[in-house]
Each structure stands twice: as structure tokens, then as C-alpha cells.
Design an enzyme around this catalytic site. Structure first.
Site, PDB file in Angstrom:
ATOM      1  N   SER A 107       0.832  -1.195   0.000  1.00  0.00           N
ATOM      2  CA  SER A 107       0.000   0.000   0.000  1.00  0.00           C
ATOM      3  C   SER A 107       0.872   1.253   0.000  1.00  0.00           C
ATOM      4  O   SER A 107       1.781   1.384   0.816  1.00  0.00           O
ATOM      5  CB  SER A 107      -0.889  -0.025   1.232  1.00  0.00           C
ATOM      6  OG  SER A 107      -1.657   1.138   1.247  1.00  0.00           O
ATOM      7  N   GLY A 108       0.587   2.158  -0.932  1.00  0.00           N
ATOM      8  CA  GLY A 108       1.340   3.406  -1.004  1.00  0.00           C
ATOM      9  C   GLY A 108       2.564   3.324  -1.894  1.00  0.00           C
ATOM     10  O   GLY A 108       3.312   4.295  -2.018  1.00  0.00           O
ATOM     11  N   THR A 112      -1.563   2.384  -8.099  1.00  0.00           N
ATOM     12  CA  THR A 112      -2.680   3.063  -8.758  1.00  0.00           C
ATOM     13  C   THR A 112      -2.161   4.173  -9.658  1.00  0.00           C
ATOM     14  O   THR A 112      -2.647   4.355 -10.776  1.00  0.00           O
ATOM     15  CB  THR A 112      -3.635   3.626  -7.694  1.00  0.00           C
ATOM     16  OG1 THR A 112      -3.950   2.563  -6.808  1.00  0.00           O
ATOM     17  CG2 THR A 112      -4.889   4.169  -8.298  1.00  0.00           C
ATOM     18  N   ASN A 157      -1.480   5.542   3.173  1.00  0.00           N
ATOM     19  CA  ASN A 157      -1.703   6.173   1.875  1.00  0.00           C
ATOM     20  C   ASN A 157      -2.977   7.016   1.933  1.00  0.00           C
ATOM     21  O   ASN A 157      -4.023   6.529   2.347  1.00  0.00           O
ATOM     22  CB  ASN A 157      -1.842   5.061   0.814  1.00  0.00           C
ATOM     23  CG  ASN A 157      -1.980   5.595  -0.585  1.00  0.00           C
ATOM     24  OD1 ASN A 157      -2.038   6.811  -0.802  1.00  0.00           O
ATOM     25  ND2 ASN A 157      -2.051   4.700  -1.553  1.00  0.00           N
ATOM     26  N   SER A 160      -5.737   5.351  -0.646  1.00  0.00           N
ATOM     27  CA  SER A 160      -5.465   3.923  -0.736  1.00  0.00           C
ATOM     28  C   SER A 160      -6.645   3.175  -1.375  1.00  0.00           C
ATOM     29  O   SER A 160      -7.799   3.361  -0.976  1.00  0.00           O
ATOM     30  CB  SER A 160      -5.217   3.387   0.670  1.00  0.00           C
ATOM     31  OG  SER A 160      -4.893   2.042   0.617  1.00  0.00           O
ATOM     32  N   SER A 161      -6.332   2.354  -2.372  1.00  0.00           N
ATOM     33  CA  SER A 161      -7.411   1.553  -2.990  1.00  0.00           C
ATOM     34  C   SER A 161      -7.759   0.447  -2.007  1.00  0.00           C
ATOM     35  O   SER A 161      -6.891  -0.325  -1.623  1.00  0.00           O
ATOM     36  CB  SER A 161      -6.931   0.897  -4.280  1.00  0.00           C
ATOM     37  OG  SER A 161      -6.286   1.821  -5.092  1.00  0.00           O
ATOM     38  N   GLY A 360      -0.301  -5.900  -2.931  1.00  0.00           N
ATOM     39  CA  GLY A 360       0.924  -6.698  -2.852  1.00  0.00           C
ATOM     40  C   GLY A 360       0.945  -7.491  -1.557  1.00  0.00           C
ATOM     41  O   GLY A 360       0.010  -7.419  -0.752  1.00  0.00           O
ATOM     42  N   GLU A 362       1.294  -8.525   2.063  1.00  0.00           N
ATOM     43  CA  GLU A 362       1.162  -7.686   3.253  1.00  0.00           C
ATOM     44  C   GLU A 362       1.673  -8.414   4.476  1.00  0.00           C
ATOM     45  O   GLU A 362       1.251  -9.535   4.760  1.00  0.00           O
ATOM     46  CB  GLU A 362      -0.298  -7.263   3.442  1.00  0.00           C
ATOM     47  CG  GLU A 362      -0.702  -6.190   2.452  1.00  0.00           C
ATOM     48  CD  GLU A 362      -2.056  -5.560   2.740  1.00  0.00           C
ATOM     49  OE1 GLU A 362      -2.751  -6.015   3.672  1.00  0.00           O
ATOM     50  OE2 GLU A 362      -2.402  -4.608   2.025  1.00  0.00           O
TER      51      GLU A 362
HETATM   52  N1  ATP Z   1       5.075   8.085  -9.989  1.00  0.00           N
HETATM   53  C1  ATP Z   1       4.712   8.878  -9.002  1.00  0.00           C
HETATM   54  N2  ATP Z   1       5.056  10.178  -9.018  1.00  0.00           N
HETATM   55  C2  ATP Z   1       4.700  11.004  -8.016  1.00  0.00           C
HETATM   56  N3  ATP Z   1       3.999  10.609  -6.931  1.00  0.00           N
HETATM   57  C3  ATP Z   1       3.614   9.325  -6.864  1.00  0.00           C
HETATM   58  C4  ATP Z   1       3.943   8.390  -7.885  1.00  0.00           C
HETATM   59  N4  ATP Z   1       3.440   7.202  -7.533  1.00  0.00           N
HETATM   60  C5  ATP Z   1       2.818   7.385  -6.362  1.00  0.00           C
HETATM   61  N5  ATP Z   1       2.915   8.659  -5.937  1.00  0.00           N
HETATM   62  C6  ATP Z   1       2.369   9.243  -4.691  1.00  0.00           C
HETATM   63  O1  ATP Z   1       2.147   8.202  -3.769  1.00  0.00           O
HETATM   64  C7  ATP Z   1       0.776   8.124  -3.409  1.00  0.00           C
HETATM   65  C8  ATP Z   1       0.387   6.681  -3.258  1.00  0.00           C
HETATM   66  O2  ATP Z   1       0.398   6.042  -4.523  1.00  0.00           O
HETATM   67  P1  ATP Z   1      -0.726   5.013  -4.966  1.00  0.00           P
HETATM   68  O3  ATP Z   1      -2.064   5.443  -4.492  1.00  0.00           O
HETATM   69  O4  ATP Z   1      -0.546   4.774  -6.414  1.00  0.00           O
HETATM   70  O5  ATP Z   1      -0.266   3.752  -4.125  1.00  0.00           O
HETATM   71  P2  ATP Z   1      -0.858   2.278  -4.217  1.00  0.00           P
HETATM   72  O6  ATP Z   1       0.288   1.352  -4.354  1.00  0.00           O
HETATM   73  O7  ATP Z   1      -1.922   2.199  -5.248  1.00  0.00           O
HETATM   74  O8  ATP Z   1      -1.455   2.116  -2.768  1.00  0.00           O
HETATM   75  P3  ATP Z   1      -2.758   1.311  -2.306  1.00  0.00           P
HETATM   76  O9  ATP Z   1      -2.427  -0.125  -2.388  1.00  0.00           O
HETATM   77  O10 ATP Z   1      -2.920   1.791  -0.893  1.00  0.00           O
HETATM   78  O11 ATP Z   1      -3.868   1.752  -3.173  1.00  0.00           O
HETATM   79  C9  ATP Z   1       0.031   8.835  -4.516  1.00  0.00           C
HETATM   80  O12 ATP Z   1      -1.160   9.396  -4.045  1.00  0.00           O
HETATM   81  C10 ATP Z   1       1.034   9.906  -4.934  1.00  0.00           C
HETATM   82  O13 ATP Z   1       0.957  11.003  -4.048  1.00  0.00           O
END
Ligand code: ATP
Length: 905
Positions: A107-108, A112, A157, A160-161, A360, A362
């Protein structure tokens, strides 16, 4: 500039495959750190992309970056998520097969964001027609809606999805995105009724309150302040600064209209959101019989009138169960609704690229049922990777008769079986425990596990581990040795979460409340949900389901089944992988936490993947596909290879310089190791060739330009042909609009010739010797400058008058003969400077006509009527450019017939 860029991009190695110490985790980490320090967040392991979340905008997702990666071979540019997207897209277009991109990480970590970047890349770079723009917009706008209902702020996050997502993007035969389909997995329903400190409920609740119009909120009985709602305020962070609920509401609300939601849909949808909030605010009080009653019916007014025949505890439980069920099913409805708007109506064959954004591995301090499901999902996806990249490959080598050295890898099937095997796996044992008569508890479930899978090499409990395990495993816990490492799960809540709370307990009396109570609650649910005025709820809760005596599948079983269909879906597609890494827990840019990252490198199985990549045949393709993809590297196979594909492949790899030990040719299959190295070598050589070639072309072009006015010769031939061709091609866009339209595209300087040549043809064709030979001699802008005319000539001419380069020659009759000879000798090539310059100045009236002979004697007579009657006479010139002079003169005075071709001398 380019040099610096390349140098910057080459910090460390761009591809871990090139790492010398490829088995060392610290070397891996060091490479990642070096690159991260330079804001280089992407690195390859072969074709797998490792991405480290930068937690800051890096300016690497601009339109020009998209353009840069478009159609470029994978390893030609620095690693990027666009390269992964583009590669999948090109392969799909050229091989007409389906693909998926699996994005995983904790997460984070940026999953996404990565999937959104890919979607945007397709939206911007794929071809598009006007009628299909709507499909593209819907694909893009489905994201904010899904995020509003499926994402929440968590400690890890802010966005977070809270569900797994698989999205198919469908492309037509031209590679235009024409539709899509989304599948969601395991939405975290428990968040609807409870959030940890520092976390929030799903965004949509806060967005509705912050952005919804006053009338809408009033009609739903809602107030703007989220703190008034129990379901929104338990985390004590209902209003969070980085999240702008009001703005997000606008985005979501607009998206609804693009995705075909009607006003009635929205009314129903927000009616549900509101009633969940009202539900959460219902309080229960114990009456004299120990039953719960609702002291304040304000909230109930918005739902139904209730005198609840359960205890207060059970009532709260039922209330929350209802809220979770409503939200969970509404989410499913929403996904279906989006899908119906993404359906492409034409049924021609499509190819797809699937994006899998899934939780992923956990590993927390406390791991529960959710982590168990999530980690099981990761085991299954790892299985897929093994099946696709190792097992199938090795089996294929055998069937193809290719020699290979077996690659040692851990096959995690043994763990998948431990979890999912029918009757004997953990899921089955859990299900049995959930439905068996008699009291079942989390502890009894753990005991069953010890009894049935206690001997399994990947399973441990405190009791089984003996004194060694006492410190590390708690009483209610069991431990699984996953492929990515050990995880200890607490069985607390397993039974409850695995059950379908709403139906099973209430319907079957499992919570041991009275028959009267159960039937009353059922009546309530039937009335409120199945018979609701709200059409979404009626679709979500079917009366038939309530009447069905069969037990609905448990959450675990449903998850297992949906995973198995997902795997089926993925198995038929070509994979690409993106592994996302979270650099620190504080969401800070530039902070690289070694410990946290090492952990993820391990859990994401990156070292193992690297080892496999280095060891195995990294690349395997059918002859035809291989040829199609790489034919441009060899002149024999480019642009087309007409012989048998196998021979083409052989020719190609010999040309690239493959060593016999680095490739194998099977029956129809080409397999290679170190493909990247060869490819890069070949690309580098091709690049050098390309540059050399470019330099030559530019040189020739410049030379051609300098010599453009010369007669056609090897120095200018290509240039002139190019200019002519372009002019003629351009004429297409400038054809006259009507018969009266005399306009014509102005030709470039060197093509003014053409027009003049047409006039020359009208005057001389068939009349004068040498005409045909003159055709390929371009007319020049200037032949002779005023200064170039020998003063002696002027003297001979008897006149010092040169009018703008035109020697106006006057003779009296007497002197004519005497001077004629001299003139002929000296006036070779004497002619005018830029006739156009003198256009207005020349005394047209003076020019009566021009005569030449029909022979190629180079003699031109200009008949002039002198202003002074005494000084009559014609100018006789000998000139190498008779056709040119005569034509230009004729055009100057706009009379072709002034040129007379006299037969004989
Ligand atoms: N390539 C990137 N460039 C800039 N900021 C990013 C990038 N990727 C992620 N972030 C920052 O990190 C935050 C978390 O990313 P994201 O929501 O994609 O995580 P995730 O892996 O989908 O988490 P979750 O499993 O909780 O949904 C985003 O809101 C953004 O602020």
C-alpha cells in the site's frame, strides 16, 4: 544536452540484469538507491519494471515524454512506465494477441498511480477517431468514480485503494481504444462501519457532504459536517488537508454524466450513501425485556421504523452488517454500471491489454483474514509467473528439443495447495468450521488446522513449533511460510469475516436470537432492501436470494473462485510486470529507507526474478514473431523476408552477432539468452550507422542546395528531384477551385524553371537544333553581373549604357559589319543579370523582337527600336544560353511570339 541526459539516465545500471553482483541483495539495494537519489525511479529487471515511489512530481509524465516513448524499442530509452505500456501495445498490435500488465506492491507504493499513467498514455498516444473519443473519456473517467467509492485515506496512503482492480482496455484492429471492462476484488467493507485512528471512510461520503448542493443534502437529510456522523468520525481525521473533498466531488460528479448515469441513478446512489450514514447514527437502548429500542427516531425516519427484537449488542452488529452489505453491493452495482457504459457495441474482434492493480504481499505486526486473502492472492500470482516464465518454458524446451540447463526455483504450488485444496486446504477447513453445527470459534478453527494441516512443511503454530516457537507465535495464531517469507496470522475474526454476516447469521439464526427476532429482522431487511423504493437496492438485494434456502458461498470461497477466474483470464494473455516499492513510511520525497526497501525487495520476489532472468533463456518467440520484431536490424530481412521464417531468423541472428551458445532454434521457436545485450549491441551499431547515414544525407542536401542552380549533375540531382517532388505533391492541396481560378501554387526558386521550360517548349520545340539537349539544363537566376561585363565589350558596343545589366546595343548600319566579328568573339555568354530585377525598368517598347536561327549556332538577335531614329540597329549576341535568354526575354514582355526562329543561318 543529449549527452548529459543520457549520462544522468545511466546512473548505476538501468537494468539489474547488467549488475555484476546480481545475487547480492545489497548491490541491488545500492543500485536502486543511487538511481533514486538522482530521481531515477525506474529500473528494469529484463522486461520487468521496478518503480520506487518518488512522493513528488518529477515532470516525467509530460506529453513530450509520451511522444518520446511512442513506438521506440524497449531498451532504446531509459526505463519508464511508458516503455512498458508502449511495448505491450506494440506487441498487441503486431502480434494481434492479448496482454496484461500486473502492477503489484504494498500500500502506497504507487500501483494506482502507475496504472493511471498507463491509461493516460494509451489515451494520448493511441490513434483516435472522433466517434470513439467517448469510449476513451469513459475509460479515463471511470477512475475517479471508482476511487471515490473504493479508496480511502489510510495511515499508509491518503488515497489507498481498498479493493483489487482488473481493467481490460479493448482495442480495435487499428489499435484504437474502443471499450473496457473492470473487475473488482474484495472491497474492504469493514471500513464502512469502522476506521482506525488517523484513517477515514471511503472518500465518497466526505465528498458528498463537502461538495453536494444544499438542496441535495437537505433532501437526503444530511448536514455538511462529517463529524456529525459516527461512521465518518471514528478516525478523528474527517477533514484532512491534502485531500480536497469539495474539488474531488466536482470531478466525480462530472464523471458521472460522461459515464451515462442518469439523474435518477444519482438520486438513488446518493440516497444509499446517505442511508448508510443515517444507519451508523442509530443508537440502541435496552428496554425492560432486554431488547433494543431506538430512542431517537430521527435517523430511522430516513430508513424505516424499527423496534428491534435483538439485544443491543446484536442490534449494533446487525446494523453494521446491514451497512456493510449495502455498501459492498452498491459498489458491485457501480462497477457493473460503469462496465455497461464501457461496453463496445460493435462485435468485431478486439484485442485487450489488462491492467491488474492488486494488493501486494502484506506483512504487518498483526495479520488477519484480509492479509491471509491478500497473501494467498499473491501466491497465486507468483504461481502464474512461475507457470509462465519457468515451468512452461522448460517444458517447451523439452518438447522443442532444445538443450537447456534447469533453473532452480522455488515452486510455490505447495503453498497454494495448502491454502486452497478442496477438503484439505485452509480455506476448506475454515468454511467447514463456519457452517458446522455446534459452537465454532476462532480457536476451534485453529485446532482444526493443527489437526488437518499440522504436518505441512509450510505451516506452523505455537503448539506445533514447540518451545522454539513460543516467543514468536501467539496462542491464537498460525504461521505460513510464504514464497516471500514468513507471515504470522491471528485467527481472531476469521470465522466472522469469512461468513456472509448479513444473511447467514440472521437468516439461519446462527447468532442464537429468538425465532421471532430473526423473522422480524428478516422482514425488516426484506421490506427495506428488497422492497425498497430505491431501484439500485432492489437490484442489489433480490427477493429470490432471501427465499433461497441454499447457503451462499463464504467470503473466502468467493475470493478463491474469483481469483481462479482471474488467473484463467491472465493465463491466456502475454504478461508484463511492474513492481512498485514504497521508499519510506512517511510519504516523504527523497527518503530512502534501507530496511523498508530490503523488505519489499524480498517480498516482491525481485532477487529471485533477477536470478531467473540471468539464468534462463530470457527470450523465446515463434520464428515469425521474432522476425517481425527484429527484422529491421538486418538488411537481408528488412523490410521483408520472403524465405522460410527459420532461415530468416538464422540470417538475422548471424548478422546481429549471436554466439552459438547464446541461442537455440527449436521447431518453430527461437530461444535466446542475453537478448538485451545483443539487441543493445545491434542497436548501438545500427545507431552509429544511422548517424553516419544521416550525416551523409545532410551533406548531400547542403551540397545540392548550394548547386541548385547548376545544370542537373550528381551534386544537385537528388536535391532538385526532392524539391520537384515535394512541389508536385503539394499541388494536391492547392488545386484550382474553379475553372476560372488561375492561381497556382508558387513554385520554389528552382522550379520557376519549370514554368519557363514550358514557354521554351512552346517557342522552340521542333524548330531549333539543340532544344532537346537543353531540357535538362536548368535556367539560372543570374548569368552575368553588370560588373562582369568586360568594359572592353562596352566600348566595342559603342555604348556605355548598361541598363540594369542589359547591354543595350546600338549600331549604325555602317559599323555593323565591321564590328560584328569582334562582337561574336567577345560577347560569349554575355547576357543579363536577373531579368526579374529589371522588369519594370527596361524599356519594353524598345524591344521589338528576338530572332534566332534554327541551327545550334548560339546566335541571338535582339531587335530594338531606338528612341533616336538616327541610331537604328539590332544587337547580335552569341550566347551559350540561347533558349534561356530568348525565353526570359519573351516572358519579360509577356509575348512568346516575339521570338522568331529563322530557318538556316
Ligand atoms: N510516480 C509517481 N510520481 C509522483 N507521486 C507518486 C507516484 N506514484 C505514487 N505517488 C504518490 O504516492 C501516493 C500513493 O500512490 P498510490 O495510491 O498509487 O499507491 P498504491 O500502491 O496504489 O497504494 P494502495 O495499495 O494503498 O492503493 C500517490 O497518491 C502519490 O501522491
Amino acid at each position: 544536452m543529449e549527452g548529459t541526459l543520457t549520462a544522468r539516465d545511466k546512473v548505476g545500471v538501468q537494468d539489474f540484469v547488467l549488475l555484476d553482483a546480481y545475487t547480492s541483495e545489497s548491490a541491488f539495494l545500492e543500485n536502486l538507491r543511487k538511481r533514486f537519489r538522482e530521481n531515477l525511479i525506474y529500473t528494469y529487471i529484463g522486461t520487468l519494471l521496478v518503480s520506487v515511489n518518488p512522493y513528488q512530481e518529477l515532470g516525467i509524465y509530460t506529453a513530450s515524454q509520451m511522444e518520446l516513448y511512442q513506438g521506440v524499442n524497449f531498451f532504446e530509452l531509459p526505463p519508464h512506465v511508458y516503455a512498458i505500456a508502449d511495448n505491450a501495445y506494440r506487441m498487441m498490435c503486431s502480434e494481434l494477441n492479448n496482454h496484461f500488465i500486473l502492477i503489484s506492491g504494498e500500500s502506497g507504493a504507487g500501483k494506482t498511480e502507475a496504472s493511471k499513467k498507463i491509461l493516460q498514455y494509451f489515451a494520448v498516444t493511441c490513434p483516435m477517431t472522433q466517434s470513439l473519443q467517448i469510449a476513451r473519456d469513459r475509460l479515463l473517467l471511470s477512475i475517479p468514480i471508482l476511487e471515490a467509492f473504493g479508496n480511502a485515506k489510510t495511515l499508509r496512503n491518503d488515497n489507498s485503494s481498498r479493493f483489487g482492480k482488473y481493467m481490460d482496455i479493448q482495442f480495435d484492429f487499428q489499435g484504437i481504444p474502443v471499450g473496457g471492462h473492470i473487475i473488482s476484488y474484495l472491497i474492504e467493507k469493514s471500513r464502512v462501519v469502522y476506521q482506525n485512528h488517523g484513517e477515514r471512510n471511503f472518500h465518497i461520503f466526505y465528498q458528498l457532504l463537502a461538495g453536494g448542493e444544499v438542496e441535495r443534502l437537505t433532501s437526503l437529510g444530511l448536514e455538511q459536517d462529517p463529524h456529525l456522523y459516527k461512521y465518518l468520525s471514528q478516525g478523528h481525521c474527517a477533514r484532512e488537508s491534502p485531500i480536497n473533498d469539495k474539488n474531488d466531488w466536482k470531478t466525480v460528479f462530472n464523471a458521472f454524466f460522461v459515464i451515462d448515469f442518469t439523474e435518477a441513478d444519482l438520486e438513488n446512489l446518493f440516497g444509499i450513501i446517505a442511508s448508510v450514514l443515517h444507519l451508523g447514527n442509530i443508537c440502541f437502548k435496552e428496554d425492560k425485556q432486554g431488547c433494543a429500542s431506538v430512542p431517537d427516531t430521527h435517523e430511522i425516519k430516513w430508513i424505516a421504523k424499527v423496534i428491534c427484537p435483538l439485544t443491543v449488542e446484536l442490534s449494533v452488529y446487525a446494523r453494521d452488517a446491514m451497512a456493510k452489505a449495502i455498501y459492498g453491493r452498491t459498489f458491485t452495482w457501480l462497477v457493473n454500471k460503469i462496465n455497461s457504459s464501457l461496453v463496445n457495441q460493435d462485435f468485431t474482434q478486439k484485442t485487450v491489454i489488462g491492467l491488474l492493480d492488486i494488493y501486494g504481499f502484506e506483512v504487518f505486526d498483526k495479520n488477519g483474514f484480509e492479509q491471509f486473502c491478500i497473501n494467498y492472492c499473491n501466491e497465486k500470482l507468483q504461481q502464474l509467473l512461475i507457470e509462465r516464465t519457468l515451468k512452461a518454458e522448460q517444458a517447451e524446451y523439452e518438447s522443442e528439443g532444445i538443450e537447456w540447463e534447469p533453473v532452480q526455483y522455488f515452486n510455490n504450488k505447495i503453498i497454494c495447495d495448502l491454502v486452497e485444496e478442496r477438503h484439505r486446504g485452509i480455506m476448506s477447513i475454515l468454511d467447514e468450521e463456519c457452517i458446522r453445527p455446534g459452537p465454532a470459534t476462532d480457536l476451534s478453527f485453529l485446532e482444526k488446522l493443527e489437526e488437518k494441516v499440522g504436518k505441512h512443511a509450510h505451516f506452523q503454530t505455537r503448539k506445533l513449533a514447540g518451545p522454539k516457537g513460543w516467543k514468536r507465535i501467539g496462542w491464537l495464531e498460525f504461521r505460513l511460510l510464504h514464497y516471500a517469507g514468513e507471515v504470522t496470522y491471528s485467527t481472531k475474526g476469521f470465522l466472522e469475516k469469512n461468513n456472509d454476516l448479513l444473511y447467514r447469521h440472521l437468516k439461519e439464526g446462527g447468532m442464537s436470537f429468538s425465532a421471532h427476532g430473526a423473522s422480524s429482522v428478516l422482514a425488516l431487511f426484506t421490506q427495506v432492501l428488497c422492497g425498497s423504493q430505491n431501484s439500485i437496492l432492489r437490484e442489489c438485494f433480490l427477493v429470490a436470494e432471501l427465499e433461497n434456502r441454499r447457503r451462499p458461498p463464504t467470503v473466502g470461497t468467493q475470493f478463491k473462485n474469483s481469483l481462479s477466474s482471474l488467473l484463467e483470464l491472465l493465463t491466456s494473455k502475454e504478461p508484463s510486470y511492474i513492481r512498485c516499492i514504497k521508499p519510506n513510511e512517511r510519504k516523504e520525497p527523497s527518503k530512502f529507507d534501507d530496511f523498508l526497501i530490503s523488505h519489499q525487495i524480498k517480498y516482491l520476489g525481485l532477487m529471485e526474478h533477477l536470478r531467473v532472468r540471468r539464468a534462463g533463456f530470457a527470450y523465446r518467440r515463434k520464428y515469425e514473431h521474432f522476425l517481425q520484431r527484429y527484422k529491421s536490424l538486418c538488411p537481408d530481412t528488412w523490410p521483408h523476408w520472403h524465405g522460410p521464417p527459420g532461415e530468416g531468423v538464422e540470417r538475422l541472428i548471424k548478422y546481429i552477432g549471436y554466439q552459438p551458445q547464446d541461442y537455440k532454434l527449436g521447431n518453430g521457436l527461437f530461444s535466446a539468452t542475453k537478448l538485451e545485450a545483443y539487441w543493445r549491441g545491434a542497436l548501438a551499431r545500427r545507431e552509429i550507422k544511422r548517424r553516419r547515414w544521416a550525416v551523409q544525407i545532410i551533406r548531400r542536401f547542403i551540397k545540392g542546395f548550394i548547386n541548385r542552380d547548376k545544370p542537373l549533375c550528381p551534386d544537385n540531382e537528388e536535391f532538385v528531384v526532392l524539391v520537384r517532388k515535394n512541389y508536385i505533391l503539394n499541388l494536391r492541396y492547392h488545386v484550382p477551385k474553379s475553372v476560372l481560378d488561375q492561381s497556382w501554387l508558387r513554385p520554389p526558386g528552382i522550379l520557376e524553371n519549370m514554368q519557363q521550360k514550358v514557354v521554351t517548349s512552346e517557342i522552340f520545340r521542333g524548330k531549333k537544333d539543340g532544344y532537346t539537349d537543353s531540357l535538362n539544363q536548368p535556367f539560372a537566376c543570374s548569368r552575368l553581373d553588370e560588373g562582369d561585363i568586360n568594359p572592353k565589350v562596352l566600348q566595342l558596343l559603342g555604348s556605355e549604357k548598361i541598363q540594369y545589366g542589359v547591354p543595350v546595343i546600338k549600331y549604325d548600319r555602317k559599323g555593323f559589319k565591321a564590328r560584328q566579328r569582334q562582337l561574336l568573339l567577345t560577347l560569349r555568354a554575355a547576357y543579363v543579370v536577373e531579368l526579374s530585377k529589371i522588369k519594370q525598368k527596361i524599356e519594353y517598347s524598345a524591344l521589338r523582337g528576338v530572332s534566332t536561327s534554327s541551327l545550334s549556332d548560339g546566335i541571338l538577335v535582339i531587335h530594338v527600336s531606338p528612341g533616336d531614329k538616327q541610331q537604328k540597329g539590332d544587337a547580335i549576341l552569341q550566347c551559350d544560353y540561347i533558349f534561356e535568354v530568348a525565353t526570359k526575354l519573351a516572358m519579360l514582355i509577356k509575348k512568346e511570339h516575339v521570338v522568331r526562329v529563322v530557318q538556316g543561318r
